[in-house]
Design a protein around this motif. Structure first.
Motif, PDB file in Angstrom:
ATOM      1  N   GLY A 104      26.588   7.757 -21.437  1.00  0.00           N
ATOM      2  CA  GLY A 104      25.835   8.572 -20.297  1.00  0.00           C
ATOM      3  C   GLY A 104      24.674   7.923 -20.336  1.00  0.00           C
ATOM      4  O   GLY A 104      23.718   8.307 -19.354  1.00  0.00           O
ATOM      5  N   GLU A 105      24.262   6.666 -20.517  1.00  0.00           N
ATOM      6  CA  GLU A 105      23.335   5.851 -20.262  1.00  0.00           C
ATOM      7  C   GLU A 105      23.389   5.517 -18.957  1.00  0.00           C
ATOM      8  O   GLU A 105      24.395   5.314 -18.313  1.00  0.00           O
ATOM      9  CB  GLU A 105      23.353   4.821 -21.367  1.00  0.00           C
ATOM     10  CG  GLU A 105      23.113   5.004 -22.736  1.00  0.00           C
ATOM     11  CD  GLU A 105      21.526   5.418 -22.943  1.00  0.00           C
ATOM     12  OE1 GLU A 105      20.753   5.279 -22.252  1.00  0.00           O
ATOM     13  OE2 GLU A 105      21.137   5.905 -24.062  1.00  0.00           O
ATOM     14  N   ASP A 106      22.409   4.804 -18.386  1.00  0.00           N
ATOM     15  CA  ASP A 106      22.159   4.489 -17.131  1.00  0.00           C
ATOM     16  C   ASP A 106      22.928   2.915 -16.949  1.00  0.00           C
ATOM     17  O   ASP A 106      22.882   2.234 -18.053  1.00  0.00           O
ATOM     18  CB  ASP A 106      20.600   3.959 -16.783  1.00  0.00           C
ATOM     19  CG  ASP A 106      20.524   3.422 -15.354  1.00  0.00           C
ATOM     20  OD1 ASP A 106      20.503   4.010 -14.217  1.00  0.00           O
ATOM     21  OD2 ASP A 106      20.167   2.355 -15.398  1.00  0.00           O
ATOM     22  N   TYR A 107      23.538   2.854 -15.923  1.00  0.00           N
ATOM     23  CA  TYR A 107      24.412   1.473 -16.050  1.00  0.00           C
ATOM     24  C   TYR A 107      23.466   0.201 -16.138  1.00  0.00           C
ATOM     25  O   TYR A 107      23.728  -0.661 -16.787  1.00  0.00           O
ATOM     26  CB  TYR A 107      25.015   1.541 -14.512  1.00  0.00           C
ATOM     27  CG  TYR A 107      25.753   0.280 -14.309  1.00  0.00           C
ATOM     28  CD1 TYR A 107      27.133   0.026 -14.476  1.00  0.00           C
ATOM     29  CD2 TYR A 107      25.164  -1.024 -13.643  1.00  0.00           C
ATOM     30  CE1 TYR A 107      27.824  -0.951 -13.969  1.00  0.00           C
ATOM     31  CE2 TYR A 107      25.746  -2.145 -13.493  1.00  0.00           C
ATOM     32  CZ  TYR A 107      27.304  -2.213 -13.507  1.00  0.00           C
ATOM     33  OH  TYR A 107      27.980  -3.208 -13.259  1.00  0.00           O
ATOM     34  N   TYR A 108      22.188   0.100 -15.414  1.00  0.00           N
ATOM     35  CA  TYR A 108      21.503  -0.895 -15.681  1.00  0.00           C
ATOM     36  C   TYR A 108      20.724  -1.002 -16.912  1.00  0.00           C
ATOM     37  O   TYR A 108      20.482  -1.957 -17.501  1.00  0.00           O
ATOM     38  CB  TYR A 108      20.330  -1.048 -14.423  1.00  0.00           C
ATOM     39  CG  TYR A 108      20.878  -1.151 -13.334  1.00  0.00           C
ATOM     40  CD1 TYR A 108      21.496  -2.320 -12.960  1.00  0.00           C
ATOM     41  CD2 TYR A 108      21.065  -0.220 -12.261  1.00  0.00           C
ATOM     42  CE1 TYR A 108      22.045  -2.672 -11.658  1.00  0.00           C
ATOM     43  CE2 TYR A 108      21.660  -0.214 -11.136  1.00  0.00           C
ATOM     44  CZ  TYR A 108      22.032  -1.713 -10.546  1.00  0.00           C
ATOM     45  OH  TYR A 108      22.684  -1.637  -9.313  1.00  0.00           O
ATOM     46  N   LYS A 109      20.755   0.074 -17.558  1.00  0.00           N
ATOM     47  CA  LYS A 109      20.059  -0.004 -19.054  1.00  0.00           C
ATOM     48  C   LYS A 109      21.191  -0.530 -20.176  1.00  0.00           C
ATOM     49  O   LYS A 109      20.867  -1.443 -20.707  1.00  0.00           O
ATOM     50  CB  LYS A 109      19.611   1.418 -19.506  1.00  0.00           C
ATOM     51  CG  LYS A 109      19.037   1.540 -21.118  1.00  0.00           C
ATOM     52  CD  LYS A 109      18.582   2.638 -21.748  1.00  0.00           C
ATOM     53  CE  LYS A 109      18.173   2.586 -23.054  1.00  0.00           C
ATOM     54  NZ  LYS A 109      18.630   1.558 -23.784  1.00  0.00           N
ATOM     55  N   VAL A 110      22.465  -0.180 -19.836  1.00  0.00           N
ATOM     56  CA  VAL A 110      23.636  -0.532 -20.697  1.00  0.00           C
ATOM     57  C   VAL A 110      23.694  -2.316 -20.145  1.00  0.00           C
ATOM     58  O   VAL A 110      23.768  -2.800 -21.212  1.00  0.00           O
ATOM     59  CB  VAL A 110      24.811  -0.027 -20.389  1.00  0.00           C
ATOM     60  CG1 VAL A 110      26.205  -0.637 -20.956  1.00  0.00           C
ATOM     61  CG2 VAL A 110      24.946   1.328 -20.831  1.00  0.00           C
ATOM     62  N   LEU A 111      23.729  -2.515 -19.155  1.00  0.00           N
ATOM     63  CA  LEU A 111      23.499  -4.018 -18.859  1.00  0.00           C
ATOM     64  C   LEU A 111      22.451  -4.975 -19.270  1.00  0.00           C
ATOM     65  O   LEU A 111      22.979  -6.050 -19.957  1.00  0.00           O
ATOM     66  CB  LEU A 111      23.613  -3.969 -17.127  1.00  0.00           C
ATOM     67  CG  LEU A 111      23.812  -5.370 -16.567  1.00  0.00           C
ATOM     68  CD1 LEU A 111      25.377  -6.066 -16.798  1.00  0.00           C
ATOM     69  CD2 LEU A 111      23.671  -5.282 -14.855  1.00  0.00           C
ATOM     70  N   ASN A 112      21.375  -4.405 -19.356  1.00  0.00           N
ATOM     71  CA  ASN A 112      20.239  -5.010 -19.701  1.00  0.00           C
ATOM     72  C   ASN A 112      20.490  -5.131 -21.315  1.00  0.00           C
ATOM     73  O   ASN A 112      19.963  -6.300 -21.944  1.00  0.00           O
ATOM     74  CB  ASN A 112      18.893  -4.334 -19.387  1.00  0.00           C
ATOM     75  CG  ASN A 112      17.894  -4.860 -19.746  1.00  0.00           C
ATOM     76  OD1 ASN A 112      17.395  -6.145 -19.550  1.00  0.00           O
ATOM     77  ND2 ASN A 112      16.980  -4.272 -20.727  1.00  0.00           N
ATOM     78  N   ASP A 113      20.726  -4.031 -22.088  1.00  0.00           N
ATOM     79  CA  ASP A 113      20.952  -4.001 -23.390  1.00  0.00           C
ATOM     80  C   ASP A 113      21.931  -5.243 -23.842  1.00  0.00           C
ATOM     81  O   ASP A 113      21.731  -5.692 -24.813  1.00  0.00           O
ATOM     82  CB  ASP A 113      21.389  -2.663 -24.117  1.00  0.00           C
ATOM     83  CG  ASP A 113      20.104  -1.827 -24.120  1.00  0.00           C
ATOM     84  OD1 ASP A 113      18.877  -2.019 -23.700  1.00  0.00           O
ATOM     85  OD2 ASP A 113      20.393  -0.401 -24.173  1.00  0.00           O
ATOM     86  N   LEU A 114      23.029  -5.286 -22.990  1.00  0.00           N
ATOM     87  CA  LEU A 114      24.156  -6.222 -23.400  1.00  0.00           C
ATOM     88  C   LEU A 114      23.422  -7.698 -23.318  1.00  0.00           C
ATOM     89  O   LEU A 114      23.886  -8.412 -23.980  1.00  0.00           O
ATOM     90  CB  LEU A 114      25.332  -5.977 -22.744  1.00  0.00           C
ATOM     91  CG  LEU A 114      26.257  -4.803 -22.969  1.00  0.00           C
ATOM     92  CD1 LEU A 114      27.261  -4.521 -21.880  1.00  0.00           C
ATOM     93  CD2 LEU A 114      26.921  -4.971 -24.165  1.00  0.00           C
ATOM     94  N   TYR A 115      22.811  -7.935 -22.154  1.00  0.00           N
ATOM     95  CA  TYR A 115      22.165  -9.104 -22.081  1.00  0.00           C
ATOM     96  C   TYR A 115      21.180  -9.497 -23.046  1.00  0.00           C
ATOM     97  O   TYR A 115      21.180 -10.692 -23.456  1.00  0.00           O
ATOM     98  CB  TYR A 115      21.464  -9.226 -20.599  1.00  0.00           C
ATOM     99  CG  TYR A 115      22.577  -9.387 -19.541  1.00  0.00           C
ATOM    100  CD1 TYR A 115      23.598 -10.177 -19.477  1.00  0.00           C
ATOM    101  CD2 TYR A 115      22.296  -8.669 -18.209  1.00  0.00           C
ATOM    102  CE1 TYR A 115      24.475 -10.361 -18.728  1.00  0.00           C
ATOM    103  CE2 TYR A 115      23.292  -8.854 -17.345  1.00  0.00           C
ATOM    104  CZ  TYR A 115      24.718  -9.650 -17.438  1.00  0.00           C
ATOM    105  OH  TYR A 115      25.296  -9.775 -16.615  1.00  0.00           O
ATOM    106  N   GLU A 116      20.491  -8.495 -23.624  1.00  0.00           N
ATOM    107  CA  GLU A 116      19.337  -8.727 -24.708  1.00  0.00           C
ATOM    108  C   GLU A 116      20.270  -9.092 -25.833  1.00  0.00           C
ATOM    109  O   GLU A 116      19.808 -10.148 -26.520  1.00  0.00           O
ATOM    110  CB  GLU A 116      18.694  -7.598 -25.049  1.00  0.00           C
ATOM    111  CG  GLU A 116      17.375  -7.162 -23.898  1.00  0.00           C
ATOM    112  CD  GLU A 116      16.797  -5.930 -24.282  1.00  0.00           C
ATOM    113  OE1 GLU A 116      17.117  -5.377 -25.255  1.00  0.00           O
ATOM    114  OE2 GLU A 116      15.724  -5.729 -23.396  1.00  0.00           O
TER     115      GLU A 116
END
Length: 133
Positions: free
Chosen positions: A29-41
């Motif tokens: 249920g997280e925002d797509y861009y937050k998930v993407l950013n977390d994975l990049y971190e």
């Protein structure tokens, strides 16, 4: 057998190689861009690609999800994605790994661009609780 809903959670409605981000977005249920950013971190911190299973494992653990090994029936046969409802509680979300793909289970349905119910389950993740036996 569990249901299927054809849905693209990519905010630009792109059909691309982002199945991990889409599955994690749909399931958490997280925002797509937050998930993407977390994975990049995680990628920057570890050196593993954001789509690598080790990055996905880290992301899911940080979110409080439990990783389960590939399930097998008592006779040794493997479960299909469409049978995941036999392994999780009603209403429980899951992220399922299959050969070269991740998919989400939300509200008793596979949420994905294609119907992968006939594919074999690899590892899978659940939020909270213990897997049913």
């Amino acid at each position: 057998m569990i249901g299927y809903e054809k849905k693209n959670v990519n905010p630009r409605n792109r059909k691309t190689t982002d199945c991990g981000v889409r599955a994690l977005t749909a399931a958490t249920g997280e925002d797509y861009y937050k998930v993407l950013n977390d994975l990049y971190e995680i990628q920057v911190a570890t050196g593993y690609d954001s789509a690598d299973k080790r990055s996905i494992d880290r992301y899911m653990a940080r979110q409080g999800w439990i990783k389960h090994k590939q399930p097998r029936r008592p006779d040794g046969k493997k479960y299909l994605v469409g049978e995941i409802d036999e392994l999780i509680r009603p209403g429980q979300s899951a992220v399922v790994s299959l050969a070269g793909h991740l998919t989400a289970v939300v509200d008793g349905r596979i949420i994905d661009l294609w119907d992968c119910r006939s594919k074999t389950i690899g590892n899978y993740y659940t939020k909270g609780g213990i897997v049913m036996s």
